[in-house]
Design a protein around this motif. Structure first.
Motif, PDB file in Angstrom:
ATOM      1  N   ASN A  20       0.706  -1.285  -0.004  1.00 58.99           N
ATOM      2  CA  ASN A  20       0.055  -0.110  -0.059  1.00 58.99           C
ATOM      3  C   ASN A  20       0.931   1.199  -0.037  1.00 58.99           C
ATOM      4  OD1 ASN A  20      -2.964  -0.758   0.476  1.00 58.99           O
ATOM      5  ND2 ASN A  20      -1.664  -2.118   1.853  1.00 58.99           N
ATOM      6  N   LEU A  21       0.484   2.198  -0.976  1.00 59.59           N
ATOM      7  CA  LEU A  21       1.568   3.171  -1.043  1.00 59.59           C
ATOM      8  C   LEU A  21       0.734   4.277  -1.861  1.00 59.59           C
ATOM      9  CD1 LEU A  21       4.541   3.681  -0.499  1.00 59.59           C
ATOM     10  CD2 LEU A  21       5.040   2.952  -2.688  1.00 59.59           C
ATOM     11  N   SER A  22       0.971   5.683  -1.528  1.00 59.97           N
ATOM     12  CA  SER A  22       0.477   6.865  -2.216  1.00 59.97           C
ATOM     13  C   SER A  22       1.777   7.863  -2.296  1.00 59.97           C
ATOM     14  CB  SER A  22      -0.327   7.319  -1.109  1.00 59.97           C
ATOM     15  OG  SER A  22      -1.145   8.524  -2.011  1.00 59.97           O
ATOM     16  N   ILE A  23       1.641   8.152  -3.832  1.00 53.92           N
ATOM     17  CA  ILE A  23       2.673   9.064  -4.109  1.00 53.92           C
ATOM     18  C   ILE A  23       1.897  10.367  -4.979  1.00 53.92           C
ATOM     19  CG2 ILE A  23       4.663   9.380  -5.576  1.00 53.92           C
ATOM     20  CD1 ILE A  23       5.287   6.296  -5.491  1.00 53.92           C
ATOM     21  N   GLU A  24       2.388  11.575  -4.367  1.00 54.09           N
ATOM     22  CA  GLU A  24       1.642  12.641  -4.971  1.00 54.09           C
ATOM     23  C   GLU A  24       2.003  13.034  -6.272  1.00 54.09           C
ATOM     24  OE1 GLU A  24      -0.868  14.011  -3.073  1.00 54.09           O
ATOM     25  OE2 GLU A  24      -0.675  12.789  -1.699  1.00 54.09           O
ATOM     26  N   ALA A  25       1.263  13.880  -6.988  1.00 49.69           N
ATOM     27  CA  ALA A  25       1.611  14.323  -8.339  1.00 49.69           C
ATOM     28  C   ALA A  25       2.535  15.164  -8.487  1.00 49.69           C
ATOM     29  CB  ALA A  25       0.270  14.880  -8.967  1.00 49.69           C
ATOM     30  N   GLY A  26       3.621  15.107  -9.116  1.00 53.12           N
ATOM     31  CA  GLY A  26       4.783  15.717  -9.399  1.00 53.12           C
ATOM     32  C   GLY A  26       5.643  15.626  -8.197  1.00 53.12           C
ATOM     33  N   GLU A  27       5.866  14.590  -7.334  1.00 48.68           N
ATOM     34  CA  GLU A  27       6.567  14.319  -6.191  1.00 48.68           C
ATOM     35  C   GLU A  27       7.772  13.467  -6.853  1.00 48.68           C
ATOM     36  OE1 GLU A  27       6.115  12.716  -1.682  1.00 48.68           O
ATOM     37  OE2 GLU A  27       4.709  11.925  -3.121  1.00 48.68           O
ATOM     38  N   PHE A  28       8.859  13.716  -6.067  1.00 49.98           N
ATOM     39  CA  PHE A  28      10.101  12.878  -6.385  1.00 49.98           C
ATOM     40  C   PHE A  28      10.226  11.957  -5.359  1.00 49.98           C
ATOM     41  CE2 PHE A  28      14.168  13.385  -8.893  1.00 49.98           C
ATOM     42  CZ  PHE A  28      14.706  12.029  -8.681  1.00 49.98           C
ATOM     43  N   PHE A  29       9.617  10.804  -5.414  1.00 45.21           N
ATOM     44  CA  PHE A  29       9.626   9.724  -4.513  1.00 45.21           C
ATOM     45  C   PHE A  29      10.760   8.642  -4.538  1.00 45.21           C
ATOM     46  CE2 PHE A  29       7.792   6.228  -1.964  1.00 45.21           C
ATOM     47  CZ  PHE A  29       7.133   6.753  -0.797  1.00 45.21           C
ATOM     48  N   ILE A  30      11.170   8.311  -3.333  1.00 42.29           N
ATOM     49  CA  ILE A  30      12.508   7.362  -3.221  1.00 42.29           C
ATOM     50  C   ILE A  30      12.171   6.100  -2.836  1.00 42.29           C
ATOM     51  CG2 ILE A  30      14.645   7.147  -2.322  1.00 42.29           C
ATOM     52  CD1 ILE A  30      14.723   9.397  -4.380  1.00 42.29           C
ATOM     53  N   LEU A  31      12.434   5.123  -3.341  1.00 42.03           N
ATOM     54  CA  LEU A  31      12.084   3.713  -3.051  1.00 42.03           C
ATOM     55  C   LEU A  31      13.679   2.927  -2.561  1.00 42.03           C
ATOM     56  CD1 LEU A  31       9.856   1.661  -2.495  1.00 42.03           C
ATOM     57  CD2 LEU A  31      10.129   0.951  -4.873  1.00 42.03           C
ATOM     58  N   MET A  32      13.713   2.744  -1.175  1.00 41.66           N
ATOM     59  CA  MET A  32      15.045   2.106  -0.849  1.00 41.66           C
ATOM     60  C   MET A  32      14.632   0.699  -0.252  1.00 41.66           C
ATOM     61  SD  MET A  32      16.313   5.466   1.250  1.00 41.66           S
ATOM     62  CE  MET A  32      14.788   5.622   2.044  1.00 41.66           C
ATOM     63  N   GLY A  33      15.710   0.080   0.012  1.00 35.32           N
ATOM     64  CA  GLY A  33      15.844  -1.207   0.499  1.00 35.32           C
ATOM     65  C   GLY A  33      16.937  -2.293   0.092  1.00 35.32           C
ATOM     66  N   PRO A  34      17.471  -3.228   0.524  1.00 42.28           N
ATOM     67  CA  PRO A  34      18.586  -4.022   0.445  1.00 42.28           C
ATOM     68  C   PRO A  34      18.017  -4.727  -0.904  1.00 42.28           C
ATOM     69  CG  PRO A  34      17.418  -5.203   2.279  1.00 42.28           C
ATOM     70  CD  PRO A  34      16.920  -3.802   1.935  1.00 42.28           C
ATOM     71  N   THR A  35      19.305  -5.235  -1.522  1.00 44.76           N
ATOM     72  CA  THR A  35      19.083  -6.136  -2.849  1.00 44.76           C
ATOM     73  C   THR A  35      18.270  -7.193  -2.473  1.00 44.76           C
ATOM     74  OG1 THR A  35      21.407  -5.637  -3.425  1.00 44.76           O
ATOM     75  CG2 THR A  35      20.267  -7.673  -4.274  1.00 44.76           C
ATOM     76  N   GLY A  36      17.381  -7.542  -3.327  1.00 40.77           N
ATOM     77  CA  GLY A  36      16.433  -8.731  -3.312  1.00 40.77           C
ATOM     78  C   GLY A  36      15.042  -8.099  -2.261  1.00 40.77           C
ATOM     79  N   ALA A  37      14.760  -6.990  -1.954  1.00 44.47           N
ATOM     80  CA  ALA A  37      13.735  -6.600  -1.192  1.00 44.47           C
ATOM     81  C   ALA A  37      12.599  -6.438  -2.059  1.00 44.47           C
ATOM     82  CB  ALA A  37      14.010  -5.157  -0.585  1.00 44.47           C
ATOM     83  N   GLY A  38      12.659  -6.332  -3.286  1.00 47.53           N
ATOM     84  CA  GLY A  38      11.497  -6.170  -4.125  1.00 47.53           C
ATOM     85  C   GLY A  38      11.045  -5.042  -4.985  1.00 47.53           C
ATOM     86  N   LYS A  39      12.272  -4.118  -4.899  1.00 48.35           N
ATOM     87  CA  LYS A  39      12.134  -2.718  -5.202  1.00 48.35           C
ATOM     88  C   LYS A  39      11.762  -2.797  -6.844  1.00 48.35           C
ATOM     89  CE  LYS A  39      16.115  -1.529  -4.060  1.00 48.35           C
ATOM     90  NZ  LYS A  39      16.659  -2.776  -3.556  1.00 48.35           N
ATOM     91  N   THR A  40      12.743  -3.348  -7.599  1.00 50.86           N
ATOM     92  CA  THR A  40      12.391  -3.554  -9.177  1.00 50.86           C
ATOM     93  C   THR A  40      11.146  -4.282  -9.530  1.00 50.86           C
ATOM     94  OG1 THR A  40      14.684  -3.462  -9.508  1.00 50.86           O
ATOM     95  CG2 THR A  40      13.742  -4.480 -11.108  1.00 50.86           C
TER      96      THR A  40
END
Length: 346
Positions: A20-40
């Motif tokens: 569950n995630l909400s990102i605002e219009a025009g925002e620069f949002f960063i996704l972090m986590g270790p390798t294999g966390a599921g970011k890609t």
């Protein structure tokens, strides 16, 4: 702009769980986590490149969960660029127009603007084989932005670049974000990039969102032991609570300056919030403990000093200059101190 509701993926060997995630219009949002966390995997689910088991993905209020990638208004840039090797720079940039029709006048205006903004004019007739890493990344950005995406997904776009190119591209991303209405969602493992580019972000772990919110809160007020460790709070201790007091190791009593919830839990202190001295310096707003240097670990630009206080080992950061001025060596007796507001209850 982007709203993800209870998203789960259907993959072999790895899945996203209740995202569950909400990102605002025009925002620069960063996704972090270790390798294999599921970011890609999350980026590719948003882009429509991996199947979704359940949940919804909404872009600008529109449910795009079952739409094909080209119908979602999304651009994506990978760290390895994924340019067509047989096409020139110009052909690569214009490629997306086969699927996203723009008027001729708008196309030329946008093309000219991107080529100028990303300093590609002298490269338009070259093929990717003859480009540097920084040039390849700028071409990949131009290709993704050419079709006017509502959302631009960036999968560690700077990680493969040397420091000089990385700084140039980072500044280029800042300029492009300011000059467009595009919402940016970027995966990075570099804390400096995360703090300089994003106002909000999220940390992932094993296919789940551990914490989301302002970058300042994630780094200074982590909500879970995993996030605390991930953002560098290397001093994490089990504690017994009584009012505002925390006892760690059954012996060290610390006043946190605020009421704790429950009677036991964890506290965390950043190593850069701990000061080491050779002499006892009293202060009303600091905790002070006498200890012994157990180890000095070279971390490149700084040293990590491990100080044993009874059964507890504290980790603090010191500069090379401080290392020599304080004559820190294994077995040296020192005093360490930290303020109450640097203590975080988890």
């Amino acid at each position: 702009m982007i709203r993800i509701e209870n998203l789960e993926t259907r993959l072999s060997g790895f899945n996203l769980h209740s995202i569950n995630l909400s990102i605002e219009a025009g925002e620069f949002f960063i996704l972090m986590g270790p390798t294999g966390a599921g970011k890609t995997v999350l980026l590719e689910a948003i882009a429509g490149l991996v199947p979704v088991r359940s949940g919804r993905i909404l872009i600008g209020g529109k449910d795009v969960t079952r739409l094909p990638p080209e119908k979602r208004g999304i651009g994506i840039v990978y760290q390895d660029y994924v340019l067509f090797p047989h096409m020139t720079v110009m052909e690569n940039i214009r490629y997306g127009l086969h699927f996203h029709r723009l008027g001729a006048e708008e196309t030329e205006k946008r093309l000219k603007g991107l080529i100028g903004e990303l300093e590609l004019m002298h490269l338009v007739d070259r093929i990717p084989l003859n480009l540097s890493g920084g040039e390849l990344q700028r071409v990949a950005l131009a290709r993704a932005l050419m079709v006017k995406p509502a959302v631009l997904l960036l999968d560690e776009p700077l990680s493969a670049l040397d420091p000089n190119f990385r700084e140039d591209i980072r500044h280029g991303l800042e300029r492009i974000h300011r000059s467009t209405n595009t919402t940016f969602l970027m995966v990075t493992h570099d804390f400096a990039e995360a703090l300089s580019l994003g106002s909000r972000g999220a940390v992932m772990n094993n296919g789940r969102i551990e914490q989301a919110g302002r970058m300042e809160d994630i780094f200074q007020r982590p909500g879970t032991p995993f996030v605390a460790d991930f953002v560098g709070m290397k001093n994490i201790f089990e504690a017994q609570f009584s009012g505002s007091r925390a006892v760690i190791g059954g012996m060290l009593e610390i006043d946190m300056g605020r009421q704790a919830q429950g009677d036991h839990g964890l506290i965390a202190i950043r190593p850069d919030d701990i000061t080491i001295a050779r002499e006892k310096i009293l202060s009303n707003n600091k905790h002070l403990f006498k200890g012994t240097v157990a180890a000095i670990i070279d971390q490149g630009f700084y040293y990590e000093a491990h100080v044993q206080v009874g059964k507890i080992t504290f980790k603090a950061l010191v500069s090379k200059r401080s290392l020599f001025e304080l004559r820190l060596f294994d077995g040296a007796e020192v005093f360490l101190s930290f303020e109450a507001n640097s203590i975080h209850a988890l």
